[in-house]
Design an enzyme around this catalytic site. Sequence first.
Site, mmCIF file in Angstrom:
data_model
loop_
_atom_site.group_PDB
_atom_site.id
_atom_site.type_symbol
_atom_site.label_atom_id
_atom_site.label_comp_id
_atom_site.label_asym_id
_atom_site.label_seq_id
_atom_site.Cartn_x
_atom_site.Cartn_y
_atom_site.Cartn_z
ATOM 1 N N CYS A 9 0.917 -1.178 0.008
ATOM 2 C CA CYS A 9 0.034 0.098 -0.055
ATOM 3 C C CYS A 9 0.754 1.166 -0.117
ATOM 4 C CB CYS A 9 -1.065 -0.106 1.220
ATOM 5 S SG CYS A 9 -0.495 0.082 2.709
ATOM 6 N N ASN A 12 2.142 1.854 4.594
ATOM 7 C CA ASN A 12 2.695 0.240 5.214
ATOM 8 C C ASN A 12 2.225 0.266 6.690
ATOM 9 O OD1 ASN A 12 5.443 -1.773 5.710
ATOM 10 N ND2 ASN A 12 3.775 -2.500 4.956
ATOM 11 N N CYS A 14 -1.632 0.729 7.667
ATOM 12 C CA CYS A 14 -2.774 0.316 7.718
ATOM 13 C C CYS A 14 -3.237 -0.899 7.175
ATOM 14 C CB CYS A 14 -3.845 1.526 7.452
ATOM 15 S SG CYS A 14 -3.577 2.938 8.151
ATOM 16 N N ARG A 15 -3.457 -0.629 5.699
ATOM 17 C CA ARG A 15 -3.841 -1.692 4.697
ATOM 18 C C ARG A 15 -3.142 -3.134 4.644
ATOM 19 N NH1 ARG A 15 -5.593 1.843 -0.498
ATOM 20 N NH2 ARG A 15 -3.735 2.954 0.437
ATOM 21 N N SER A 16 -1.817 -2.842 4.186
ATOM 22 C CA SER A 16 -1.007 -3.897 3.801
ATOM 23 C C SER A 16 -0.636 -4.668 5.091
ATOM 24 C CB SER A 16 0.580 -3.391 2.914
ATOM 25 O OG SER A 16 1.247 -2.554 3.292
ATOM 26 N N ASP A 117 -7.874 3.826 0.869
ATOM 27 C CA ASP A 117 -6.983 4.155 2.114
ATOM 28 C C ASP A 117 -7.775 4.782 3.589
ATOM 29 O OD1 ASP A 117 -4.794 4.841 3.842
ATOM 30 O OD2 ASP A 117 -3.644 5.987 2.369
#
Length: 144
Positions: A9, A12, A14-16, A117
Amino acid sequence: MFKNILFVCVGNICRSPSAEVMLRQLVEAKGIQVSSAGLGALVDHGVDGMAQALLLEHGLDGTGHRARQINGGILGQADLVLTMERKHVRRIAEIAPEASGKTFLLGKWQQEREIPDPYRQQRPAFEHVYKLMAEGVESWSRHL
């Protein structure tokens, strides 16, 4: 066979890393390595507090994570690269053109769905993103 899967993402945090923790739990018995990196990583930062809270609520834990910046070496080690947005796929192709053939959206099996995001947004945004990532991780796990 995929032995090394990389989630990407931007920051690095939150999402990934959340997707990394989710998939690692599903494939731990298969000997698959799962990691993450960011295109504009907040290097050495831990998982965002709201993302970590949601992981904990689902019986997962991202406290050991430290954000890292993506580079050609990290991409070279990965057998499969899963991104959150189409612009991430394009950016990876710029960084390492040889990685293009192994880079896909996490939401590939959900009609190439992008995952927005949630950074600096309220809990409902994180909950929505968590649900989208969980669906993507579950669908990919069936192909691993």
